[in-house]
Design a protein around this motif. Structure first.
Motif, short mmCIF file in Angstrom:
data_model
loop_
_atom_site.label_atom_id
_atom_site.label_comp_id
_atom_site.label_asym_id
_atom_site.label_seq_id
_atom_site.Cartn_x
_atom_site.Cartn_y
_atom_site.Cartn_z
N LEU A 102 0.84 -1.21 0.00
CA LEU A 102 0.00 0.00 0.00
C LEU A 102 0.87 1.26 0.00
CD1 LEU A 102 -2.96 -0.86 2.39
CD2 LEU A 102 -3.05 -0.44 -0.08
N GLY A 103 1.98 1.22 0.73
CA GLY A 103 2.91 2.34 0.73
C GLY A 103 3.54 2.56 -0.63
N LYS A 104 3.81 1.47 -1.35
CA LYS A 104 4.35 1.58 -2.70
C LYS A 104 3.34 2.22 -3.64
CE LYS A 104 7.42 -2.37 -2.31
NZ LYS A 104 7.76 -3.70 -2.80
N ILE A 105 2.09 1.77 -3.55
CA ILE A 105 1.05 2.36 -4.40
C ILE A 105 0.88 3.84 -4.07
CG2 ILE A 105 -1.43 2.33 -4.91
CD1 ILE A 105 -1.27 -0.75 -4.60
N TRP A 106 0.87 4.16 -2.79
CA TRP A 106 0.73 5.56 -2.37
C TRP A 106 1.88 6.39 -2.93
CZ3 TRP A 106 -3.02 8.43 -0.76
CH2 TRP A 106 -2.77 9.65 -0.14
N TRP A 107 3.11 5.86 -2.87
CA TRP A 107 4.26 6.58 -3.42
C TRP A 107 4.12 6.78 -4.93
CZ3 TRP A 107 8.00 5.21 -7.03
CH2 TRP A 107 9.05 6.11 -7.17
N LEU A 108 3.71 5.72 -5.64
CA LEU A 108 3.54 5.82 -7.09
C LEU A 108 2.54 6.91 -7.47
CD1 LEU A 108 3.45 2.06 -8.06
CD2 LEU A 108 5.09 3.74 -8.89
N LEU A 109 1.45 7.03 -6.73
CA LEU A 109 0.41 8.00 -7.06
C LEU A 109 0.75 9.41 -6.59
CD1 LEU A 109 -2.72 5.84 -6.19
CD2 LEU A 109 -1.81 6.33 -8.47
N ARG A 110 1.60 9.54 -5.60
CA ARG A 110 1.87 10.86 -5.02
C ARG A 110 3.22 11.47 -5.38
NH1 ARG A 110 -1.43 13.67 -1.50
NH2 ARG A 110 0.55 14.29 -0.69
N THR A 111 4.10 10.72 -6.01
CA THR A 111 5.42 11.28 -6.34
C THR A 111 5.26 12.42 -7.34
OG1 THR A 111 7.65 10.76 -7.08
CG2 THR A 111 5.87 9.62 -8.19
N PRO A 112 6.03 13.48 -7.20
CA PRO A 112 5.91 14.60 -8.13
C PRO A 112 6.52 14.33 -9.51
CG PRO A 112 7.57 15.08 -6.47
CD PRO A 112 6.94 13.78 -6.09
N ASP A 113 7.23 13.22 -9.67
CA ASP A 113 7.86 12.90 -10.95
C ASP A 113 6.80 12.43 -11.95
OD1 ASP A 113 9.39 12.03 -13.06
OD2 ASP A 113 10.66 10.69 -11.86
N PRO A 114 6.55 13.20 -13.02
CA PRO A 114 5.49 12.82 -13.98
C PRO A 114 5.80 11.52 -14.72
CG PRO A 114 6.64 14.80 -14.72
CD PRO A 114 7.17 14.47 -13.36
N ALA A 115 7.06 11.15 -14.83
CA ALA A 115 7.40 9.88 -15.49
C ALA A 115 6.95 8.69 -14.65
CB ALA A 115 8.89 9.81 -15.74
N VAL A 116 6.64 8.92 -13.38
CA VAL A 116 6.18 7.85 -12.50
C VAL A 116 4.69 7.98 -12.23
CG1 VAL A 116 6.43 6.83 -10.21
CG2 VAL A 116 8.45 7.65 -11.43
N HIS A 117 4.22 9.18 -11.84
CA HIS A 117 2.83 9.26 -11.40
C HIS A 117 1.81 9.23 -12.55
CE1 HIS A 117 3.15 13.79 -11.68
NE2 HIS A 117 1.98 13.61 -12.22
N VAL A 118 2.15 9.69 -13.73
CA VAL A 118 1.20 9.63 -14.85
C VAL A 118 0.88 8.19 -15.23
CG1 VAL A 118 0.84 10.21 -17.29
CG2 VAL A 118 1.71 11.95 -15.71
N PRO A 119 1.88 7.31 -15.45
CA PRO A 119 1.54 5.92 -15.73
C PRO A 119 0.81 5.23 -14.57
CG PRO A 119 3.83 6.34 -16.30
CD PRO A 119 3.32 7.56 -15.59
#
Length: 124
Positions: free
Chosen positions: A87-104
């Protein structure tokens, strides 16, 4: 609790929100693992992507993570590092400011939700 000198990321990592620290200090967190990094002096913490480095006397942090933890380049960081769950990984993926990570990540979440809705409609 570990204390290491804070250094800037190597130039080939510029613009990426990751931490490079020797595997000795990673508490079993694998390469490309997500961890909660806490500055034990001021209790500020941030979820980060962790990669390795050969230098076992320093931790390599980008500017944004140094600011979030309240440390300066060249100073020392007393830190605790803890592995996060899925769950922490998913939260990080959705909340990181890096668009190369959070957009996908957001596109994948929307796709899963639409797939679930499609299955629900088909079952009805």
């Amino acid at each position: 609790m570990t204390q290491l000198r804070v250094r800037a990321l190597p130039s080939n990592d510029s613009g990426r929100l990751l931490v490079r620290v020797n595997k000795v200090y990673r508490a079993g967190i694998p390469r490309y693992g997500i961890a909660n990094l806490t500055n034990t002096e001021n209790s500020k913490s941030v979820r980060v992507l962790v990669l390795g480095h050969d230098d076992d006397s320093a931790i390599f942090l980008p500017y944004d993570i140094r600011e979030a933890l309240g440390v300066d380049k060249g100073g020392n960081l007393n830190f605790a590092i803890k592995k996060v769950g899925w769950l922490g990984k998913i939260w990080w993926l959705l909340r990181t400011p890096d668009p190369a990570v959070h957009v996908p990540a957001w596109l994948a979440l929307v796709s899963v939700l639409l797939g679930g809705i499609g299955i629900a409609i088909a079952l009805c």
